[in-house]
Design an enzyme around this catalytic site. Structure first.
Site, PDB file in Angstrom:
ATOM      1  N   PHE A 159      -3.723  22.177   9.229  1.00  0.00           N
ATOM      2  CA  PHE A 159      -3.121  21.220   9.295  1.00  0.00           C
ATOM      3  C   PHE A 159      -3.516  21.871   7.245  1.00  0.00           C
ATOM      4  O   PHE A 159      -4.091  22.109   7.019  1.00  0.00           O
ATOM      5  CB  PHE A 159      -3.620  20.032   9.369  1.00  0.00           C
ATOM      6  N   CYS A 176       9.556  22.869   3.996  1.00  0.00           N
ATOM      7  CA  CYS A 176       9.092  22.535   5.602  1.00  0.00           C
ATOM      8  C   CYS A 176      10.732  22.634   6.462  1.00  0.00           C
ATOM      9  O   CYS A 176      11.170  21.280   6.689  1.00  0.00           O
ATOM     10  CB  CYS A 176       8.527  21.590   5.393  1.00  0.00           C
TER      11      CYS A 176
END
Length: 257
Positions: A159, A176
């Site tokens: 992450f 993304c």
């Protein structure tokens, strides 16, 4: 070394390719039982990474444009799309046993949401909207990205939470895989409720100094271990077999993709 422990190692700023090599070393030791589950916490010099699901049009500008901005381009074996790493962003790489990738992703999201809650930021998952929405969001804005790779039951990658990093480079790519995504950070979210944060210039961050990351790193480590039901044990890089100092951020450049 007990099963209820999760080792946590703070590494400072590490070039992306060096961090990939380090993850591979730790994963090999984890696979043969020489190390327990381990969380590496660090920052990266500016770099775009594109995962296995990335498309060519997610890097719409010429490579020379990105390099002129001092940003490297690196292909990676993690899942997910294009994202950006930079000083001021906390990156976490859990090297741990995984039996269910979906559960692994959701637990990471829950840990980040819990850590942000301690900062006074109400965040949430949008995983039910599809794989491109994996990560953590504050309202419609994305504050944390997640992408993992699992080999022989052990995870790598993990992450990235925007703490105080410059967000402009996200606008130079299709971050993304979402053309209209709006990125945010802890700093930006706090600035809306606390004026003392508003004058901070995240674009002026020095690669070796990222205000706010050290404090949030502690919150994140605690929340990650608590969400996984594990006891945190802080370990030094040397305990993981890192004998020499890690390369400085400018000592080695990534190979352009």
């Amino acid at each position: 070394m007990t099963r209820d422990e999760l080792w946590v190692c703070h590494l400072g700023t590490v070039p992306y390719l060096d961090a990939v090599a380090l993850q591979e070393r730790v994963r090999e030791q984890r696979q043969v039982g020489e190390l327990p589950d381990t969380l590496l916490l660090l920052e990266h010099p500016p770099v775009y990474t594109h995962g296995r699901r990335s498309a060519a049009d997610e890097l719409p500008l010429a490579g020379g444009f990105y390099r002129a901005k001092g940003i490297d381009l690196v292909a990676t074996d993690r899942g997910g799309r294009v994202t950006y790493h930079a000083p001021g962003q906390l990156v976490g790489y859990p090297i741990m046993g995984v039996t269910d990738i979906g559960s692994h992703l959701r637990t990471m999201e829950a840990a980040i949401v819990a850590a942000l809650g301690k900062e006074g930021i109400e965040a949430h998952s949008r995983a039910e909207e599809g794989p491109d929405y994996t990560g953590v969001w504050v309202g419609p804005r994305k504050i944390a990205s997640i992408g993992v790779h699992v080999s022989r039951g052990i995870s790598t990658h993990g992450f990235a939470v925007n703490v105080a990093n410059d967000l402009d480079p996200f606008s130079w790519v299709v971050a993304c895989g979402l053309p209209d995504v709006a990125m945010t950070s802890i700093l930006d979210e706090l600035a809306t409720s606390n004026p003392r944060h508003a004058d901070y210039d995240s674009a002026a961050l020095d690669v070796n100094e990222a205000p706010g990351v050290a404090c949030f790193r502690k919150r994140m480590a605690h929340a990650f271990c608590e969400t996984h039901g594990r006891r945190q044990r802080l370990v030094s890089p040397q305990r993981l077999g890192i004998e020499a100092p890690l390369a400085s951020p400018l000592a080695r450049r990534a190979v352009p993709a």
